[in-house]
Design an enzyme around this catalytic site. Structure first.
Site, PDB file in Angstrom:
ATOM      1  CG  ASN A 117      -1.902  -1.187   1.155  1.00 17.53           C
ATOM      2  OD1 ASN A 117      -1.978  -1.889   0.142  1.00 17.53           O
ATOM      3  ND2 ASN A 117      -2.617  -1.433   2.237  1.00 17.53           N
ATOM      4  CG  HIS A 163     -20.321  37.577 -29.974  1.00 14.15           C
ATOM      5  ND1 HIS A 163     -21.057  37.099 -28.906  1.00 14.15           N
ATOM      6  CD2 HIS A 163     -19.853  38.795 -29.588  1.00 14.15           C
ATOM      7  CE1 HIS A 163     -21.043  38.002 -27.924  1.00 14.15           C
ATOM      8  NE2 HIS A 163     -20.315  39.036 -28.316  1.00 14.15           N
ATOM      9  CB  SER A 290     -11.052  12.587 -48.488  1.00  8.77           C
ATOM     10  OG  SER A 290     -12.143  11.857 -49.003  1.00  8.77           O
ATOM     11  CE  LYS A 296     -12.770  16.807 -47.200  1.00 11.92           C
ATOM     12  NZ  LYS A 296     -13.465  17.805 -46.411  1.00 11.92           N
ATOM     13  CD  GLU A 303     -10.726  17.363 -38.325  1.00 17.57           C
ATOM     14  OE1 GLU A 303     -11.861  17.684 -38.678  1.00 17.57           O
ATOM     15  OE2 GLU A 303     -10.020  16.572 -38.976  1.00 17.57           O
TER      16      GLU A 303
HETATM   17  N1  ARG Z   1      -1.430  -3.373  -7.447  1.00 19.64           N
HETATM   18  C1  ARG Z   1      -1.907  -2.704  -6.286  1.00 19.64           C
HETATM   19  C2  ARG Z   1      -2.361  -1.297  -6.655  1.00 19.64           C
HETATM   20  O1  ARG Z   1      -2.072  -0.867  -7.698  1.00 19.64           O
HETATM   21  C3  ARG Z   1      -0.814  -2.614  -5.267  1.00 19.64           C
HETATM   22  C4  ARG Z   1      -1.307  -2.521  -3.871  1.00 19.64           C
HETATM   23  C5  ARG Z   1      -2.003  -3.767  -3.455  1.00 19.64           C
HETATM   24  N2  ARG Z   1      -2.332  -3.728  -2.076  1.00 19.64           N
HETATM   25  C6  ARG Z   1      -3.199  -4.612  -1.569  1.00 19.64           C
HETATM   26  N3  ARG Z   1      -3.463  -4.470  -0.303  1.00 19.64           N
HETATM   27  N4  ARG Z   1      -3.801  -5.499  -2.274  1.00 19.64           N
HETATM   28  O2  ARG Z   1      -3.021  -0.610  -5.909  1.00 19.64           O
END
Ligand code: ARG
Length: 484
Positions: A117, A163, A290, A296, A303
């Site tokens: 995490n 405008h 085109s 064209k 675009e």
């Molecule tokens: N691949 C996960 C993400 O992108 C990494 C973290 C995963 N953490 C977990 N507790 N499963 O968020």
């Protein structure tokens, strides 16, 4: 020696009684898009490992093994020989598993005091910081391209519109410099986003911090996650550290606004190069033909830029929506932050690059000169400016200088425009006697006022379109941006 990551279902323990189905594996895996974070992942891991060793949490021998393993892995990935495995879910587990394969127990010690995490949050920040630096460079290049085209066109007169009706003549350079202002603000915004991206989540661990005596300042310093005074920028709340994606949203917001600016410019290029305007030409390599209409030449690049703006704006809404329902702290939803963010970066970088080239041209390999940029049809612009009574306001201002209240002058000029329009001519083409019929104060000197050049020169306030003002702005931009 066994490697628990060889079978990913064992990465988090023997608790699970059945393996993941292939469908669930594919559904939950991110490796095929998050592998682009590999450099940041290794950089973050090395900083973490060095700190663990300095704190005596792992041995110096472990650190040496981890360094050696990461060196080998970098080479494998760089050379395209790394075997990415869907079974190992994401970039983090893929690299860690390979490390353990290569160096054994030291690899298994790397994850001490860390969670994926805080690892992924760190990786994304490090990666995005590098991308912002590239984007800042591209934004500077684009501004320089616009400034140099402007420098060659300060006296070229364009009908300025409100405008989409002819309003007042402006210098074509002045018009281009309006976009330079927008891209300068984008630059400032991206720099600010960079500063807020550059904070260290590592040390937050899964959500609550960790029991190990980590030195987070050391990690932040070694990753360059410091403020302008060199002070470490460390996420101060572990729950926020792992779950905050504000930086990704802010980045995408800044990218959206930048794309909106490019989209407006695209719209103008598309109009200007249509037969009805005929103001510019863009080089053939940015257009397509085109399959049915042989005559064209379509402005595909502008675009598409206009179209891709919609896609980036969509990513912004996607990311905001991704976050709005999430309770603290980390949820797997967050894995969905990557594709929109990556696509935003790719789209913006490609668009900025192609616009630099389309406007400023390419450096010729032999002459070293830029060529193949925007071609300006000054005569067509000027002819269009002559059509819509663009100097009517100048006539009103002239009468004010002769002592009339502005509202009366405005009314008188409206009559003059009506008369000119019924004769199908410009105000400057009405005979003096006739002009004097609208007001006796009108004299021979009115014709200077009614000329496009006179109109331009008269707008000599700072920020105005008088060529002398425009040249001053060009000098300011050149000094700010450095050599072209
Ligand atoms: N691949 C996960 C993400 O992108 C990494 C973290 C995963 N953490 C977990 N507790 N499963 O968020």
């Amino acid at each position: 020696m066994s490697n628990p990551l060889d079978k990913k279902s064992q990465a988090w323990s023997a608790l699970f009684s059945e393996p993941m189905s292939e469908l669930v594996k594919r559904y939950t895996a991110s490796v095929f898009f998050d592998k682009r974070l590999w450099r940041a992942d290794i950089q973050g891991s090395l900083a973490h490992a060095e700190m663990l060793a300095a704190q005596g949490i792992i041995s110096v021998e472990d650190l040496a093994d981890i360094r050696r393993g990461m060196e080998a892995i970098s080479q494998e990935i760089d050379s395209g020989h790394f075997a990415w495995k869907l079974d190992l879910e994401d970039v983090h587990l893929n690299i860690e598993a390979r490390l353990t394969q290569l160096v054994g127990d030291a690899g298994k010690r790397l994850h001490t005091g860390r969670s994926r995490n805080d690892q992924v949050a760190t990786d994304v920040r490090l990666w995005l910081r590098g991308e912002i630096d590239l984007i800042l460079q591209l934004l500077a290049d684009l501004q320089k391209s616009l400034v140099e085209v402007a420098a060659n066109n300060t006296e070229v007169i364009l009908p300025g519109f409100t405008h989409l009706q002819v309003a007042q003549p402006v210098s074509f350079a002045h018009h281009l410099l309006a976009y330079v202002e927008m891209f300068a603000r984008d630059t400032e915004r991206f720099s600010q986003v960079r500063r807020r991206t550059n904070w260290l989540p590592l040390g937050s661990a899964a959500l609550a911090g960790t029991t190990y005596a980590l030195d987070r300042g050391r990690v932040a310093r070694s990753l360059g996650m410091v403020d302008e005074n060199g002070q470490p920028q460390i996420c101060q709340n572990s729950l926020d550290g792992v779950s905050d994606r504000d930086f990704a949203i802010e980045f995408t917001a800044a990218a959206s606004l930048c794309m909106v600016h490019i989209s407006r410019l695209s719209e103008e290029l598309i109009l200007w190069m249509s037969q009805n305007f005929g103001f510019i030409r863009i080089a053939d390599r940015f257009t397509t033909g085109s399959s049915i209409m042989p005559q064209k030449k379509n402005p595909d690049v502008p675009e598409l830029a206009r179209g891709k703006t919609g896609r980036v704006l969509g990513h912004l809404v996607g990311l905001l929506t991704l976050m709005k329902g999430q309770p603290l702290a980390y949820n797997k939803d967050n894995q969905e932050d990557k594709e929109p963010l990556f696509d935003t970066v790719d789209t913006l970088k490609d668009t900025l690059r192609i616009f630099c080239e389309m406007i400023g041209g390419q450096v010729h390999p032999v002459t070293g000169q830029k060529e193949g940029g925007l071609t300006v049809h000054a005569q067509a612009m000027e002819a269009a400016a002559r059509k819509g009574y663009a100097t009517a306001t100048d006539l009103a201002d002239y009468l004010v200088r002769k002592g009339l209240p502005f509202r009366d002058a405005h009314e008188i000029v409206a009559h003059a425009v009506k008369a000119a329009s019924s004769r199908d001519c410009d105000l400057s083409e009405l005979p003096l006697s006739m002009l004097q019929g609208f007001h006796p104060a009108i004299d021979q000197d009115v014709f200077e006022v009614l000329s496009l050049q006179g109109s331009l020169n008269a707008r000599n306030t700072s920020g105005g379109t008088a060529p002398v003002q425009v040249r001053a702005q060009i000098a300011r931009h050149r000094a700010r941006l450095g050599p072209a």
